[in-house]
Design a protein around this motif. Structure first.
Motif, short mmCIF file in Angstrom:
data_model
loop_
_atom_site.label_atom_id
_atom_site.label_comp_id
_atom_site.label_asym_id
_atom_site.label_seq_id
_atom_site.Cartn_x
_atom_site.Cartn_y
_atom_site.Cartn_z
N PRO A 161 0.82 -1.22 0.00
CA PRO A 161 0.00 0.00 0.00
C PRO A 161 0.86 1.26 0.00
N LYS A 220 1.32 7.88 -1.40
CA LYS A 220 0.80 8.35 -0.12
C LYS A 220 1.93 8.95 0.69
N GLN A 255 -4.62 7.10 7.85
CA GLN A 255 -5.76 7.48 7.04
C GLN A 255 -7.01 6.84 7.60
N ARG A 294 -10.14 6.39 5.64
CA ARG A 294 -10.84 5.56 4.66
C ARG A 294 -9.94 4.45 4.17
N TYR A 295 -10.48 3.24 4.15
CA TYR A 295 -9.72 2.09 3.70
C TYR A 295 -9.78 1.98 2.18
N VAL A 296 -8.64 1.73 1.57
CA VAL A 296 -8.54 1.48 0.13
C VAL A 296 -8.17 0.02 -0.06
N VAL A 356 -6.66 -3.44 -0.98
CA VAL A 356 -5.36 -3.83 -1.50
C VAL A 356 -5.35 -5.33 -1.70
N GLY A 367 -14.73 0.61 2.10
CA GLY A 367 -14.12 1.34 1.00
C GLY A 367 -15.14 2.18 0.26
N SER A 368 -14.72 2.70 -0.89
CA SER A 368 -15.60 3.56 -1.67
C SER A 368 -16.69 2.77 -2.39
N ASN A 394 -8.26 -3.15 -7.57
CA ASN A 394 -7.63 -2.05 -8.28
C ASN A 394 -8.70 -1.03 -8.65
N LYS A 395 -8.25 0.13 -9.10
CA LYS A 395 -9.17 1.24 -9.31
C LYS A 395 -10.11 1.02 -10.49
N ASN A 421 -9.01 -3.47 7.18
CA ASN A 421 -9.87 -2.32 6.89
C ASN A 421 -10.29 -1.59 8.16
#
Length: 265
Positions: A52, A65, A96, A98-100, A102, A125-126, A161-162, A224
């Motif tokens: 990350p 980051k 941070q 918010r969890y992203v 991975v 997450g988002s 992934n995004k 998370n």
């Protein structure tokens, strides 16, 4: 050092890195170095994992980051003394909320919906993650797992992934659950910072050792920021959960004093 100026990754371990910094690697890892095995064993010798806060760049690793650069060797040693040419993991330790997701992270998800053969999970997450009913140990089309909306699931990301929806599984590469699956109903779920989760997962964590002096309890830690805790009784469970939440704002001495007072009472 100006952001974006290339520097050797090993020399920056333990130092603050900024988005845009380029970290040079002394040796080129394997072409498939970004693939993370689902087996519980660590990375193979010579395989370098980009964790990350970092992503692959033309010259090496590109920082995405702000935080402290960390390195864990293939044998689990943390530090920068072992050459990254022998493999290991680099990541950025940052604070941070918010969890992203991975790839490879073990997280605790909450089942929010059932859509055909797919479960939707809230992982903080988002967007929600998907989980197939076939990725449980022993699951078949005839033998489906009994998963209901609201259940807690401990699993691992295999896609994150995004550009794609996060995808989770509850088995490792051998088809075994290895501790993953549906979490029991009797525990208590709390939310803490991602930094505290990393502290709790570190080998020889003093927080876990101090709490172990109070009562026997079970813990499930999700990357998370979610923690499932269960002790013998509900009051004991709440005490352990409250101390874990308070650890974010307590020094080691304050935590030891709080545990000592509980032991005396």
């Amino acid at each position: 050092m100006a952001a974006g100026a290339p520097s050797v990754a090993e020399e920056r371990v333990g130092q603050v890195v900024m988005p845009g910094d380029v970290l040079l690697l002394p040796a080129s890892p394997e072409a498939d170095g970004e693939r993370l095995r689902l087996a519980p064993a660590g990375p193979q010798k010579g395989r370098l994992i980009c964790g990350p806060g970092l992503r692959r760049g033309g010259e090496g690793l590109l920082v995405t980051k702000c935080g402290l650069l960390r390195y864990r060797g293939p044998a689990g040693t943390i530090g920068g003394v072992t050459g990254s040419g022998s493999g290991g993991t680099y990541w950025v330790d940052s604070q941070q909320k918010r969890y992203v997701p991975v790839k490879g992270d073990h997280v605790i998800g909450i089942v929010t919906a059932k859509a055909g053969d797919i479960f939707k999970l809230d992982v903080g997450g988002s967007e929600q993650a998907s989980l197939s009913y076939l990725v449980f140990e022993g699951a078949t089309k005839r033998n489906r797992p009994n998963v209901q909306v609201g259940d807690l699931i401990y699993g691992q990301f295999v896609v994150a992934n995004k550009d794609m929806e996060p995808e989770m599984v509850c088995i490792d590469s051998t088809g075994r659950a290895n501790g993953m699956g549906i979490i029991g109903q009797d525990g208590f779920l709390i939310k803490v910072s991602l930094g505290l989760i990393r502290k709790l997962l570190a080998p020889g964590c003093e927080i876990i050792q101090d709490l172990g002096q109070l009562y026997p309890f079970e813990l499930v830690l999700g990357m998370n920021g979610r923690i499932w805790v269960k002790a013998k009784t509900i009051p004991q469970t709440l005490i352990v959960a409250n101390i874990l939440e308070a650890c974010e704002h307590m020094t080691a001495e304050q935590r030891k004093q709080a545990v000592a007072r509980l032991l005396e009472s």
